[in-house]
Scaffold this motif. Structure first.
Motif, mmCIF file in Angstrom:
data_model
loop_
_atom_site.group_PDB
_atom_site.id
_atom_site.type_symbol
_atom_site.label_atom_id
_atom_site.label_comp_id
_atom_site.label_asym_id
_atom_site.label_seq_id
_atom_site.Cartn_x
_atom_site.Cartn_y
_atom_site.Cartn_z
ATOM 1 N N THR A 134 0.862 -1.188 0.000
ATOM 2 C CA THR A 134 0.000 0.000 0.000
ATOM 3 C C THR A 134 0.898 1.238 0.000
ATOM 4 O OG1 THR A 134 -1.797 -1.108 1.188
ATOM 5 C CG2 THR A 134 -1.761 1.298 1.253
ATOM 6 N N LYS A 135 0.622 2.150 -0.914
ATOM 7 C CA LYS A 135 1.373 3.399 -0.989
ATOM 8 C C LYS A 135 0.370 4.539 -1.126
ATOM 9 C CE LYS A 135 4.493 6.586 -1.802
ATOM 10 N NZ LYS A 135 5.180 7.233 -0.670
ATOM 11 N N ALA A 136 0.411 5.476 -0.187
ATOM 12 C CA ALA A 136 -0.532 6.588 -0.180
ATOM 13 C C ALA A 136 0.188 7.910 -0.352
ATOM 14 C CB ALA A 136 -1.334 6.593 1.116
ATOM 15 N N PHE A 137 -0.499 8.848 -0.996
ATOM 16 C CA PHE A 137 -0.047 10.230 -1.083
ATOM 17 C C PHE A 137 -1.115 11.069 -0.379
ATOM 18 C CE2 PHE A 137 1.781 8.045 -4.715
ATOM 19 C CZ PHE A 137 3.117 8.431 -4.636
ATOM 20 N N GLY A 138 -0.814 11.470 0.867
ATOM 21 C CA GLY A 138 -1.841 12.122 1.662
ATOM 22 C C GLY A 138 -2.946 11.138 1.977
ATOM 23 N N ASP A 139 -4.175 11.508 1.672
ATOM 24 C CA ASP A 139 -5.315 10.621 1.938
ATOM 25 C C ASP A 139 -5.639 9.710 0.756
ATOM 26 O OD1 ASP A 139 -5.663 11.768 4.440
ATOM 27 O OD2 ASP A 139 -6.993 13.340 3.672
ATOM 28 N N VAL A 140 -4.906 9.871 -0.343
ATOM 29 C CA VAL A 140 -5.200 9.099 -1.554
ATOM 30 C C VAL A 140 -4.273 7.886 -1.642
ATOM 31 C CG1 VAL A 140 -5.294 9.142 -4.074
ATOM 32 C CG2 VAL A 140 -5.952 11.180 -2.759
ATOM 33 N N GLY B 165 9.754 2.234 4.297
ATOM 34 C CA GLY B 165 9.297 3.198 5.279
ATOM 35 C C GLY B 165 8.286 4.167 4.707
ATOM 36 N N GLN B 166 8.287 4.303 3.355
ATOM 37 C CA GLN B 166 7.311 5.182 2.701
ATOM 38 C C GLN B 166 6.120 4.400 2.144
ATOM 39 O OE1 GLN B 166 8.944 7.913 -0.169
ATOM 40 N NE2 GLN B 166 10.484 8.717 1.253
ATOM 41 N N TYR B 167 6.073 3.102 2.409
ATOM 42 C CA TYR B 167 4.958 2.267 1.971
ATOM 43 C C TYR B 167 4.726 1.184 3.012
ATOM 44 C CZ TYR B 167 8.655 -0.989 0.592
ATOM 45 O OH TYR B 167 9.747 -1.828 0.599
ATOM 46 N N GLN B 168 3.588 0.541 2.909
ATOM 47 C CA GLN B 168 3.275 -0.590 3.786
ATOM 48 C C GLN B 168 3.367 -1.877 2.982
ATOM 49 O OE1 GLN B 168 -0.602 1.233 4.883
ATOM 50 N NE2 GLN B 168 -0.022 0.774 6.994
ATOM 51 N N GLY B 169 3.705 -2.981 3.676
ATOM 52 C CA GLY B 169 3.816 -4.275 3.026
ATOM 53 C C GLY B 169 5.259 -4.740 2.953
ATOM 54 N N ASP B 170 5.437 -5.938 2.405
ATOM 55 C CA ASP B 170 6.770 -6.552 2.348
ATOM 56 C C ASP B 170 7.123 -6.934 0.914
ATOM 57 O OD1 ASP B 170 7.274 -6.456 5.135
ATOM 58 O OD2 ASP B 170 6.020 -8.244 5.420
ATOM 59 N N LEU C 76 14.090 -10.635 2.491
ATOM 60 C CA LEU C 76 13.327 -9.410 2.654
ATOM 61 C C LEU C 76 14.155 -8.218 2.171
ATOM 62 C CD1 LEU C 76 10.674 -8.189 3.836
ATOM 63 C CD2 LEU C 76 11.957 -7.842 5.969
ATOM 64 N N ILE C 77 13.559 -7.388 1.276
ATOM 65 C CA ILE C 77 14.233 -6.184 0.773
ATOM 66 C C ILE C 77 13.689 -4.974 1.507
ATOM 67 C CG2 ILE C 77 14.508 -4.656 -1.211
ATOM 68 C CD1 ILE C 77 14.567 -7.000 -3.019
ATOM 69 N N GLN C 78 14.611 -4.184 2.057
ATOM 70 C CA GLN C 78 14.244 -2.921 2.695
ATOM 71 C C GLN C 78 15.145 -1.835 2.107
ATOM 72 O OE1 GLN C 78 14.505 -3.688 6.947
ATOM 73 N NE2 GLN C 78 12.450 -4.568 6.983
ATOM 74 N N ALA C 79 14.900 -1.544 0.826
ATOM 75 C CA ALA C 79 15.783 -0.667 0.058
ATOM 76 C C ALA C 79 15.663 0.782 0.500
ATOM 77 C CB ALA C 79 15.475 -0.785 -1.433
#
Length: 508
Positions: free
Chosen positions: A11-17, A57-62, A69-72
């Protein structure tokens, strides 16, 4: 054995969208997955998450790659894992050579001294692999768009790629270059390299894919085996409805001749002994859609650039509008005589990216909003902008939003709105739906029909032959700067157009 790639509940959001809303997908080594969806559906955002452009950190999920596991933190982290992306907007330095671009950031050498010989040999092998017959020392700026795309692919292959993401890779390629690319992808498959392929060209999607994943409004609609889906099924999943007729037909009356072009010849801007357009003559009538077909380099764009006063080289010929000879030496001349044009490269020639959507629309018609002492009537301009946004169904949060932030389809609608504010008698559309999704194409096709019903004459250039056939009343076929055929679009086929383009004699 783990999947090569697992994206879980992204999940990636920009503000409320939410641009991407709880999307999961998997991919195995050697598979090709095509990612389909309208512009703005979330495809590019999902790939930016995958490639580290949007860091952990700017998105949710794996995201798991080969079980890890990638945490780029950035795109370099994912490239080191073997994930490479080729964007629709090429990221090449045109002042540098092919070799320098391919090795940019990954130069070979020891003790601070570059190993030029090793890089040159590697570059030659990569160019052979992508079937690009140029010297490694060629400046990228001297290459055509299709050749530059192949350099981008060679650059990606130079990295130890295990997953290659291609975003609209064939938008600027000829048919032969597209076939080379598809063969490259098939070769990568045989070496267990996976690909995620983003394209609006569904024939390519069907030709190359193992799996097809459809995204709509940021949500995962479904992933299916490509062998189980036809193009109609893909479109229905993309837009949420069936498009019975992609090219909506309308009854329109073709009137008297409005444009006559005689003996138009244009020379290459630099190599002035080369003719890009060679003694071209044709006519156009009110309420007519004249398609111009031909392979890339046939002289189609140069022909209409001359008509619009935008050609950068020397040209000559006679142009008559409503039977009267006219001189067109600038875009202003063309506009004065009732000609408007949507250019082939909308980002370079059609918009000012940092300006607002509304300001782009009214830019060419500011005189219409100027009153006493040339003071701009802001209320009249804003009213016209709102009417244009509603008429062309431009999706924008605000007229002040920078036009560069719109999807390709909505940028194209805004450019069309700009042209229509000039009240043209003749409208030229050069590749009007390049890089645009199916839904936006359908809206533009409906608008084209409305314009000819009003008596506007249209010239449409397209590299997609089904589009030429679906829209045109008559088709000019060009090859190597010459018109090879002038064909009424009755029982006309793609095969007949290609036959006309490639045979030696002229046929009307």
């Amino acid at each position: 054995m783990p999947h090569l790639l697992e994206m879980k509940n992204i999940t990636k959001a920009f503000g409320d969208v939410k641009a991407v809303d709880d999307i999961s997908l998997t991919l195995n080594a050697g598979q090709v997955l095509s990612l389909c969806g309208e512009n703005g559906s979330g495809k590019s955002t999902l790939m930016k998450v995958l490639c580290g452009i949007y860091p952990h950190g700017q998105y949710q999920g794996d995201i798991l790659f080969s079980g890890d596991l990638i945490q780029a933190k950035n795109i370099r982290d994912t490239e080191q894992k073997g994930i490479a992306i080729i964007h629709q907007e090429l990221a090449l330095v045109k002042e540098m050579t092919v070799l320098e671009n391919i090795f940019l950031g990954s130069e070979r050498g020891r003790f601070g001294i570059m190993d030029y010989d090793s890089m040159y040999l590697r570059c030659q092998r990569l160019l052979q692999q992508v079937k690009l017959a140029v010297s490694p020392n060629t400046k990228v700026g001297e290459l055509g768009l299709g050749q530059q795309q192949l350099v981008e692919i060679a650059k990606a292959l130079n990295k130890q790629v295990r997953l290659l993401v291609l975003d609209e890779p064939t938008a600027s390629l000829t048919e032969s270059e597209t076939e080379i690319l598809l063969n490259i992808i098939r070769d990568l498959q045989s070496h267990d390299i996976a690909c995620i392929y983003i394209s609006h060209k569904l024939n390519e999607v069907k030709a190359i894919s193992d799996l097809i994943c459809v995204i709509r409004d940021g949500k995962h609609i479904g992933t299916r085996q490509a062998s189980e889906m036809d193009e109609d099924a893909i479109i229905a999943m993309m837009v949420g409805r069936e498009l019975k007729e992609l090219y909506p037909q309308s009854e329109h009356t073709i009137g008297e001749e409005i444009l006559r072009v005689d003996n138009l010849t244009a020379w290459h801007p630099i190599n002035r002994h080369i003719k890009r357009v060679n003694d071209v003559s044709f006519s156009l009538h009110r309420g007519e859609i004249l398609g111009i077909a031909g392979l890339v380099g046939a002289g189609r764009t140069e022909t209409v650039q001359c008509l619009f006063g935008a050609y950068r080289g020397r040209w000559q010929g006679e142009i008559k509008i409503d039977g009267q000879p006219v001189k067109i030496r600038s875009c202003q001349d063309a506009i004065k005589h009732g000609i408007a044009m949507v250019p082939e490269d909308r980002k370079k020639d059609g918009i000012i990216p940092v300006m607002g959507v509304g300001a782009n629309m009214t830019l060419a018609a500011l005189d219409d909003f100027s009153g006493w002492l040339s003071i701009l009537d802001d209320a009249k301009e804003q009213s016209t902008i709102q009417q244009s946004i509603q008429r062309l169904k431009v999706k924008t949060s605000s007229p002040e939003l920078a036009i560069a932030r719109l999807s390709g389809g909505n940028q194209q609608k805004a450019i069309l709105a700009k042209c229509l504010l000039l009240n043209p008698k003749i409208l030229i559309l050069d590749e009007p739906t390049r890089g645009i999704d199916i839904g936006a194409k359908y809206e533009i096709y409906k608008l084209i029909n409305q314009l000819v019903e009003q008596g506007i004459a249209l010239i449409v250039i397209s590299s997609e032959l089904p589009e030429v056939l679906g829209l045109s009343d008559r088709v000019l076929v060009m090859h190597e700067g010459c018109i090879k055929a002038d064909l009424v679009n009755q029982s006309l086929t793609q095969e007949k157009i290609m036959e006309a383009a490639l045979r030696s004699e002229h046929h009307v």
